[in-house]
Design an enzyme around this catalytic site. Structure first.
Site, PDB file in Angstrom:
ATOM      1  N   GLY A 112      64.371 -97.357 -29.599  1.00 44.79           N
ATOM      2  CA  GLY A 112      64.016 -97.307 -28.189  1.00 44.79           C
ATOM      3  C   GLY A 112      64.454 -95.989 -27.587  1.00 44.79           C
ATOM      4  CD  GLN A 159      68.275 -92.568 -24.583  1.00 46.54           C
ATOM      5  OE1 GLN A 159      67.366 -93.388 -24.652  1.00 46.54           O
ATOM      6  NE2 GLN A 159      69.175 -92.421 -25.537  1.00 46.54           N
ATOM      7  CB  CYS A 179      73.318 -94.778 -27.569  1.00 46.25           C
ATOM      8  SG  CYS A 179      72.341 -94.041 -26.255  1.00 46.25           S
ATOM      9  CG  LEU A 180      68.479 -91.881 -30.435  1.00 48.94           C
ATOM     10  CD1 LEU A 180      67.015 -91.674 -30.065  1.00 48.94           C
ATOM     11  CD2 LEU A 180      68.735 -91.451 -31.872  1.00 48.94           C
ATOM     12  CG  HIS A 193      70.843 -99.737 -25.595  1.00 50.81           C
ATOM     13  ND1 HIS A 193      72.059 -99.561 -26.241  1.00 50.81           N
ATOM     14  CD2 HIS A 193      70.343 -98.483 -25.416  1.00 50.81           C
ATOM     15  CE1 HIS A 193      72.273 -98.263 -26.425  1.00 50.81           C
ATOM     16  NE2 HIS A 193      71.241 -97.588 -25.934  1.00 50.81           N
ATOM     17  CD  GLU A 194      66.451 -97.809 -25.219  1.00 52.16           C
ATOM     18  OE1 GLU A 194      66.549 -96.813 -24.480  1.00 52.16           O
ATOM     19  OE2 GLU A 194      66.942 -97.843 -26.364  1.00 52.16           O
ATOM     20  CG  HIS A 217      69.645 -95.301 -21.558  1.00 55.05           C
ATOM     21  ND1 HIS A 217      70.704 -94.426 -21.644  1.00 55.05           N
ATOM     22  CD2 HIS A 217      69.473 -95.787 -22.811  1.00 55.05           C
ATOM     23  CE1 HIS A 217      71.162 -94.391 -22.891  1.00 55.05           C
ATOM     24  NE2 HIS A 217      70.431 -95.213 -23.622  1.00 55.05           N
TER      25      HIS A 217
HETATM   26 ZN   LIG Z   1      70.786 -95.560 -25.628  1.00 56.29          ZN
END
Ligand SMILES: [Zn+2]
Length: 186
Positions: free
Chosen positions: A45, A50, A98-99, A140-141, A144
């Site tokens: 995702g 991000q 997480c990226l 999670h997304e 953000h």
């Molecule tokens: Zn993340």
């Protein structure tokens, strides 16, 4: 185009993202680029903040996830202007990454059922229920978009233990294969 991923410490990751409408410039191209960026960094995702854009846009592709318990074959989605309406079910702990927080994995407790209202890439409204791992990925997304990172949701003890590591990440002390952007130096 592949976007650089903004790393913890970047202010855009702490902003509440704004809604968009059909007039948002080059939206189709932006969505394609977000998917490409996510694939090239091997994420499931990706939320627009991000990639440095503080707008309520999330892409998810979990179709490659293999599981005997859940069917992910239709779990490729675009969420625009999403709003979580209900969270319920049971609380489940699971190790997340997480990226934007390279190399850190921590247990996060989340409820395993959500009801969410959102628009798809054609701005058609949906009102859907997701459960299990799908509910986790979406939450999670969604975090953000609210300026929340998963490390905000771990136990206070764990958070204290990894505090220095997170600060080192914000200064670029990590090694990943994808392009990144750090907080601008003051
Ligand atoms: Zn993340």
């Amino acid at each position: 185009m592949i976007f650089p991923i903004y790393i913890i410490g970047a202010s855009v990751l702490r902003k509440k993202a704004v809604k968009i409408d059909k007039s948002y410039p080059d939206l189709k191209e932006l969505i394609d680029n977000m998917f490409n960026t996510m694939y090239s960094s091997e994420g499931v995702g990706l939320a627009a903040p991000q990639t440095g854009k503080s707008i309520r846009l999330v892409v998810i592709d979990g179709t490659e996830i293999e599981s005997d318990d859940e069917d992910f074959s239709d779990f490729k989605k675009v969420f625009i202007n999403a709003e979580i309406l209900e969270r319920d079910g049971k609380e489940v702990s699971f190790e997340e990454g997480c990226l934007s927080i390279p190399s850190v994995r921590e247990d996060v407790k989340r409820l395993d059922r959500i009801r969410i209202k959102y628009q798809d890439e054609n701005f058609k409204w949906h009102d859907d229920v997701f459960e299990g791992f799908k509910a986790r990925v979406i939450q999670h997304e969604y975090d953000h978009l609210e300026g929340v990172l998963f490390t905000d949701r771990i136990s206070p003890i764990r958070r204290r233990l990894i505090k220095n590591r997170l600060q080192a990440l914000s200064r670029g002390k990590f090694d990943v294969k994808y392009k990144v952007r750090l907080a601008s130096k003051r």
